[in-house]
Design a protein around this motif. Structure first.
Motif, PDB file in Angstrom:
ATOM      1  N   VAL A 138     -62.420 -39.352  -6.269  1.00  0.00           N
ATOM      2  CA  VAL A 138     -62.940 -38.690  -7.477  1.00  0.00           C
ATOM      3  C   VAL A 138     -62.410 -37.271  -7.684  1.00  0.00           C
ATOM      4  CG1 VAL A 138     -65.121 -37.826  -6.512  1.00  0.00           C
ATOM      5  CG2 VAL A 138     -65.002 -38.461  -8.930  1.00  0.00           C
ATOM      6  N   SER A 139     -62.095 -36.574  -6.617  1.00  0.00           N
ATOM      7  CA  SER A 139     -61.587 -35.205  -6.824  1.00  0.00           C
ATOM      8  C   SER A 139     -60.223 -35.214  -7.531  1.00  0.00           C
ATOM      9  CB  SER A 139     -61.512 -34.429  -5.498  1.00  0.00           C
ATOM     10  OG  SER A 139     -60.450 -34.896  -4.714  1.00  0.00           O
ATOM     11  N   MET A 140     -59.536 -36.375  -7.483  1.00  0.00           N
ATOM     12  CA  MET A 140     -58.247 -36.480  -8.177  1.00  0.00           C
ATOM     13  C   MET A 140     -58.409 -36.554  -9.703  1.00  0.00           C
ATOM     14  SD  MET A 140     -55.706 -38.740  -5.798  1.00  0.00           S
ATOM     15  CE  MET A 140     -54.197 -38.118  -6.571  1.00  0.00           C
ATOM     16  N   THR A 141     -59.646 -36.606 -10.182  1.00  0.00           N
ATOM     17  CA  THR A 141     -59.868 -36.527 -11.625  1.00  0.00           C
ATOM     18  C   THR A 141     -59.338 -35.181 -12.121  1.00  0.00           C
ATOM     19  OG1 THR A 141     -61.879 -37.798 -11.269  1.00  0.00           O
ATOM     20  CG2 THR A 141     -61.631 -36.788 -13.429  1.00  0.00           C
ATOM     21  N   ALA A 142     -59.465 -34.155 -11.286  1.00  0.00           N
ATOM     22  CA  ALA A 142     -59.022 -32.812 -11.684  1.00  0.00           C
ATOM     23  C   ALA A 142     -57.891 -32.251 -10.817  1.00  0.00           C
ATOM     24  CB  ALA A 142     -60.215 -31.855 -11.631  1.00  0.00           C
ATOM     25  N   GLU A 143     -57.726 -32.781  -9.611  1.00  0.00           N
ATOM     26  CA  GLU A 143     -56.728 -32.219  -8.680  1.00  0.00           C
ATOM     27  C   GLU A 143     -55.665 -33.258  -8.326  1.00  0.00           C
ATOM     28  OE1 GLU A 143     -57.220 -29.059  -7.806  1.00  0.00           O
ATOM     29  OE2 GLU A 143     -59.300 -28.886  -8.519  1.00  0.00           O
ATOM     30  N   LYS A 144     -54.506 -32.767  -7.970  1.00  0.00           N
ATOM     31  CA  LYS A 144     -53.419 -33.686  -7.632  1.00  0.00           C
ATOM     32  C   LYS A 144     -53.556 -34.270  -6.219  1.00  0.00           C
ATOM     33  CE  LYS A 144     -48.416 -33.874  -8.196  1.00  0.00           C
ATOM     34  NZ  LYS A 144     -48.092 -34.806  -9.261  1.00  0.00           N
ATOM     35  N   VAL A 145     -54.300 -33.569  -5.375  1.00  0.00           N
ATOM     36  CA  VAL A 145     -54.439 -34.000  -3.977  1.00  0.00           C
ATOM     37  C   VAL A 145     -55.900 -34.372  -3.693  1.00  0.00           C
ATOM     38  CG1 VAL A 145     -54.090 -33.302  -1.576  1.00  0.00           C
ATOM     39  CG2 VAL A 145     -52.546 -32.465  -3.348  1.00  0.00           C
ATOM     40  N   PRO A 146     -56.133 -35.523  -3.060  1.00  0.00           N
ATOM     41  CA  PRO A 146     -57.522 -35.913  -2.753  1.00  0.00           C
ATOM     42  C   PRO A 146     -58.062 -35.155  -1.544  1.00  0.00           C
ATOM     43  CG  PRO A 146     -56.016 -37.537  -1.845  1.00  0.00           C
ATOM     44  CD  PRO A 146     -55.164 -36.521  -2.565  1.00  0.00           C
ATOM     45  N   THR A 147     -59.351 -35.260  -1.298  1.00  0.00           N
ATOM     46  CA  THR A 147     -59.910 -34.639  -0.100  1.00  0.00           C
ATOM     47  C   THR A 147     -59.667 -35.565   1.102  1.00  0.00           C
ATOM     48  OG1 THR A 147     -62.084 -35.685  -0.249  1.00  0.00           O
ATOM     49  CG2 THR A 147     -61.777 -33.625  -1.483  1.00  0.00           C
ATOM     50  N   ARG A 148     -59.748 -34.994   2.277  1.00  0.00           N
ATOM     51  CA  ARG A 148     -59.601 -35.787   3.518  1.00  0.00           C
ATOM     52  C   ARG A 148     -60.678 -36.866   3.559  1.00  0.00           C
ATOM     53  NH1 ARG A 148     -56.366 -32.123   2.125  1.00  0.00           N
ATOM     54  NH2 ARG A 148     -55.020 -31.249   3.727  1.00  0.00           N
ATOM     55  N   ALA A 149     -61.878 -36.487   3.111  1.00  0.00           N
ATOM     56  CA  ALA A 149     -62.997 -37.438   3.147  1.00  0.00           C
ATOM     57  C   ALA A 149     -62.719 -38.638   2.245  1.00  0.00           C
ATOM     58  CB  ALA A 149     -64.283 -36.733   2.719  1.00  0.00           C
ATOM     59  N   GLU A 150     -62.115 -38.386   1.089  1.00  0.00           N
ATOM     60  CA  GLU A 150     -61.816 -39.483   0.163  1.00  0.00           C
ATOM     61  C   GLU A 150     -60.759 -40.431   0.732  1.00  0.00           C
ATOM     62  OE1 GLU A 150     -62.819 -37.058  -3.977  1.00  0.00           O
ATOM     63  OE2 GLU A 150     -60.777 -37.078  -3.178  1.00  0.00           O
ATOM     64  N   VAL A 151     -59.715 -39.853   1.288  1.00  0.00           N
ATOM     65  CA  VAL A 151     -58.652 -40.683   1.865  1.00  0.00           C
ATOM     66  C   VAL A 151     -59.247 -41.544   2.976  1.00  0.00           C
ATOM     67  CG1 VAL A 151     -56.470 -40.648   3.137  1.00  0.00           C
ATOM     68  CG2 VAL A 151     -56.867 -39.018   1.276  1.00  0.00           C
ATOM     69  N   THR A 152     -60.109 -40.940   3.767  1.00  0.00           N
ATOM     70  CA  THR A 152     -60.742 -41.660   4.874  1.00  0.00           C
ATOM     71  C   THR A 152     -61.689 -42.741   4.337  1.00  0.00           C
ATOM     72  OG1 THR A 152     -60.554 -39.652   6.171  1.00  0.00           O
ATOM     73  CG2 THR A 152     -62.062 -41.317   7.006  1.00  0.00           C
ATOM     74  N   ASP A 153     -62.339 -42.466   3.226  1.00  0.00           N
ATOM     75  CA  ASP A 153     -63.237 -43.451   2.612  1.00  0.00           C
ATOM     76  C   ASP A 153     -62.464 -44.696   2.162  1.00  0.00           C
ATOM     77  OD1 ASP A 153     -65.615 -44.511   1.365  1.00  0.00           O
ATOM     78  OD2 ASP A 153     -64.806 -43.850  -0.554  1.00  0.00           O
ATOM     79  N   VAL A 154     -61.321 -44.481   1.514  1.00  0.00           N
ATOM     80  CA  VAL A 154     -60.503 -45.621   1.066  1.00  0.00           C
ATOM     81  C   VAL A 154     -60.055 -46.434   2.284  1.00  0.00           C
ATOM     82  CG1 VAL A 154     -58.355 -46.326  -0.086  1.00  0.00           C
ATOM     83  CG2 VAL A 154     -59.722 -44.462  -1.050  1.00  0.00           C
ATOM     84  N   ALA A 155     -59.563 -45.742   3.299  1.00  0.00           N
ATOM     85  CA  ALA A 155     -59.087 -46.434   4.503  1.00  0.00           C
ATOM     86  C   ALA A 155     -60.226 -47.201   5.171  1.00  0.00           C
ATOM     87  CB  ALA A 155     -58.478 -45.429   5.483  1.00  0.00           C
ATOM     88  N   ASN A 156     -61.389 -46.578   5.248  1.00  0.00           N
ATOM     89  CA  ASN A 156     -62.514 -47.244   5.911  1.00  0.00           C
ATOM     90  C   ASN A 156     -62.992 -48.470   5.136  1.00  0.00           C
ATOM     91  OD1 ASN A 156     -62.902 -45.953   8.393  1.00  0.00           O
ATOM     92  ND2 ASN A 156     -63.850 -44.201   7.391  1.00  0.00           N
ATOM     93  N   ALA A 157     -62.968 -48.398   3.816  1.00  0.00           N
ATOM     94  CA  ALA A 157     -63.345 -49.577   3.023  1.00  0.00           C
ATOM     95  C   ALA A 157     -62.383 -50.727   3.334  1.00  0.00           C
ATOM     96  CB  ALA A 157     -63.333 -49.249   1.538  1.00  0.00           C
ATOM     97  N   ILE A 158     -61.113 -50.398   3.490  1.00  0.00           N
ATOM     98  CA  ILE A 158     -60.116 -51.423   3.809  1.00  0.00           C
ATOM     99  C   ILE A 158     -60.387 -51.990   5.208  1.00  0.00           C
ATOM    100  CG2 ILE A 158     -57.644 -51.806   4.246  1.00  0.00           C
ATOM    101  CD1 ILE A 158     -57.148 -49.687   1.971  1.00  0.00           C
ATOM    102  N   LEU A 159     -60.702 -51.117   6.140  1.00  0.00           N
ATOM    103  CA  LEU A 159     -61.016 -51.585   7.498  1.00  0.00           C
ATOM    104  C   LEU A 159     -62.314 -52.383   7.528  1.00  0.00           C
ATOM    105  CD1 LEU A 159     -59.972 -48.459   9.606  1.00  0.00           C
ATOM    106  CD2 LEU A 159     -58.681 -50.563   9.220  1.00  0.00           C
ATOM    107  N   ASP A 160     -63.229 -52.071   6.618  1.00  0.00           N
ATOM    108  CA  ASP A 160     -64.466 -52.860   6.509  1.00  0.00           C
ATOM    109  C   ASP A 160     -64.149 -54.282   6.033  1.00  0.00           C
ATOM    110  OD1 ASP A 160     -66.048 -50.700   7.235  1.00  0.00           O
ATOM    111  OD2 ASP A 160     -66.664 -50.206   5.186  1.00  0.00           O
ATOM    112  N   GLY A 161     -62.989 -54.449   5.368  1.00  0.00           N
ATOM    113  CA  GLY A 161     -62.596 -55.773   4.888  1.00  0.00           C
ATOM    114  C   GLY A 161     -62.666 -55.944   3.387  1.00  0.00           C
TER     115      GLY A 161
END
Ligand SMILES: Nc1ncnc2c1ncn2[C@@H]1O[C@H](COP(=O)(O)OP(=O)(O)O)[C@@H](O)[C@H]1O
Ligand SMILES: C=C(OP(=O)(O)O)C(=O)O
Ligand SMILES: [K+]
Ligand SMILES: [Mg+2]
Length: 478
Positions: A287-310
């Protein structure tokens, strides 16, 4: 010959279209950069606008020769604020504000609410959440059509943002008359899937399913959005009746204690995987990429974790609908997916035993899926080829998240499109009566295989009572 290029990532990316992405050029870029499902949020925009987007998506997807599914997301019984002068107001902590069902344009002091019974849902002391809980109000007094409140936590409130009153019991069915109108329109427009908002029980799903059937649209997917406590409570039944689910964390994170979201996400994904039904993890992923070009570490980790969750798919909402960097957001998701999927392989197989054990144990399809995994572990197999009438076989194999692409072959365009919700599946449409040779000719023609490549094909030979997929074949390309 230029070979067809499959994405570098197998997790599906769902992108919400809005003003930032409704042009032909932006739709083209979204698809080129890895979007497999386009989501239209019918809580916003007009039928005319959505129809135009649908037409563009179909045309561009055909020109790019990239399969894309279209998901029409219904408003459901969500209460929303109306139009606000200038698009938004800044609500400040400690200030008073009136929420009203009177027909006004919103400003700093008065916010219109689009639900006439709203004042009856709240009383003094109740907490009201706006914009997925970003803004918090406390009710001071209810007076006729007006609800006077004090701002507990402030922020910018934009037109048409959602209102949640977790305490209130909405005595209405999840599928509203307006939703039914949208479903009718969506069928006419040939969308592939319907996102059912605020599903409360299996009956909401069955209502839509029977409407689709009556309208000769039974192959339209029903994706149940899990975003209220009732849906969590009735999840098993809802999952069985639905074609897929969405973990709609925006509303869910307000309707339930937010700290329960991470574990709930894991549980829901696990159950959907076991059933072989696609699951979309949604909201605030980058969501922070709505205004910024770079995401937060927490967001990147959230996407990765959702993928690891399956999860089968990850979703972008305002990032692509109104964001400043929609294409960067898609590229970012694709990169996170690629890297995370590479890592998963080393432990993906341990999930297999678990899935097989609590899954549809004892069926022929299950035994076939298990044999496939065995072959994948021991042979250097390039692709898994699955002719499929309903897509079921491809989805059952997809559960195991193999490192090879699973190709689904079907005569039904919508079955093919709906396979785009499933992890690692790409689908091709063939003429009625196609056989093994047609499949090989097609993938050879696309430059996907060369001589000596080993492929695995599932088959459904009509033997005695055994219908559907009942055998596998492993062979080398001539
Ligand atoms: N078709 C659209 N037209 C205009 N704005 C849109 C559209 N779709 C989404 N948006 C914007 O993107 C935001 C986030 O999208 P989404 O999560 O789908 O919506 P919401 O949370 O409002 O249901 C919305 O609140 C809205 O401001
Ligand atoms: C996806 C969601 O639904 P919507 O954006 O329609 O509110 C959500 O609540 O997370
Ligand atoms: K919606
Ligand atoms: Mg929602």
């Amino acid at each position: 010959m230029i070979a067809m290029r499959l994405p570098d990532h197998k997790t599906k990316i769902v992108a919400t279209i809005g003003p930032a992405t409704s042009s032909r050029n932006m739709i083209k870029k979204l698809i080129e950069n890895g979007v497999s499902v386009v989501r239209l949020n019918f809580s916003h925009g007009s039928f005319e606008e959505h129809a135009k987007v649908i037409e563009k998506v179909r045309d561009i997807s055909q020109k790019l020769d990239r399969r894309v599914a279209i998901l029409a997301d219904l408003p459901g019984l969500k209460i929303r604020v109306g139009e606000i002068k200038g698009g938004y107001v800044e609500l400040k902590r400690g200030e008073k504000v009136v929420l009203t069902t009177r027909d006004v344009v919103g400003d700093e002091t008065t916010i219109p609410v689009e639900y006439k019974d709203f004042p009856r849902l709240v009383s003094k002391g109740d907490v009201i959440y706006l914009s997925d809980g970003y803004i918090v109000l406390r009710v001071e007094e209810v007076r006729g059509q007006d609800v006077e409140a004090v701002v507990v936590s402030g922020g910018k409130l934009f037109s048409r943002k959602g209102i949640n009153i977790p305490k209130a019991y909405l005595p209405v069915e999840a599928v509203t008359p307006r939703d039914m109108e949208i479903i009718k329109f969506a069928i006419e427009q040939g969308v592939d899937a319907i996102g059912l908002s605020f599903v409360g029980s299996v009956y909401d799903v069955l209502k839509v399913k029977s409407f689709l059937e009556k309208n000769d649209a039974e192959d339209v997917f029903v994706i149940s959005k899990i975003e209220r406590p009732d849906a969590v409570r009735n999840f098993d039944e809802i999952l069985k009746a639905s074609d897929g689910i969405m973990i709609a964390r925006g509303d869910l994170g307000v309707e339930m204690p937010i700290e329960r979201l991470p574990i709930l996400q894991k549980e829901l994904i696990r159950k959907a995987n076991t059933e072989g039904k696609p699951v979309i993890t949604a909201t605030q992923m980058l969501v922070s990429m709505t205004a910024e070009k770079v995401p937060t570490r927490a967001e990147v980790t959230d996407v990765a974790n959702a993928i690891l969750d399956g999860t089968d798919a990850v979703m972008l909402s305002e990032e692509t609908a109104i964001g400043k960097f929609p294409i960067d957001a898609v590229k970012m998701m694709a990169k996170i997916a690629k890297v995370t999927e590479e890592y998963r392989e080393s432990f993906g197989m341990s999930r297999l035993r678990e899935l097989v054990e609590d899954g549809t144990r004892g069926t022929i399809k299950e035994a076939i899926a298990r044999s496939i995994i065995d072959a994948l572990c021991t042979l250097n197999i390039k692709y898994i080829l699955t002719p499929t009438r309903t897509g079921r076989t491809a989805r059952l194999i997809s559960r195991f998240k193999p490192k090879q692409w699973i190709f689904g072959f079907s005569t039904n365009e919508r079955v093919c499109n709906n396979l785009m919700f499933s992890y690692g599946v790409y689908a091709f449409c063939l003429e009625e009566g196609f056989d093994e040779r047609d499949i090989i000719r097609l993938i050879k023609g696309l430059g996907l295989v060369e001589s000596d490549d080993i492929v695995l094909m599932t088959e459904g030979k009509p033997i005695e009572k055994t219908m559907g997929t009942n055998s596998i074949k492993i062979f080398q390309i001539a």
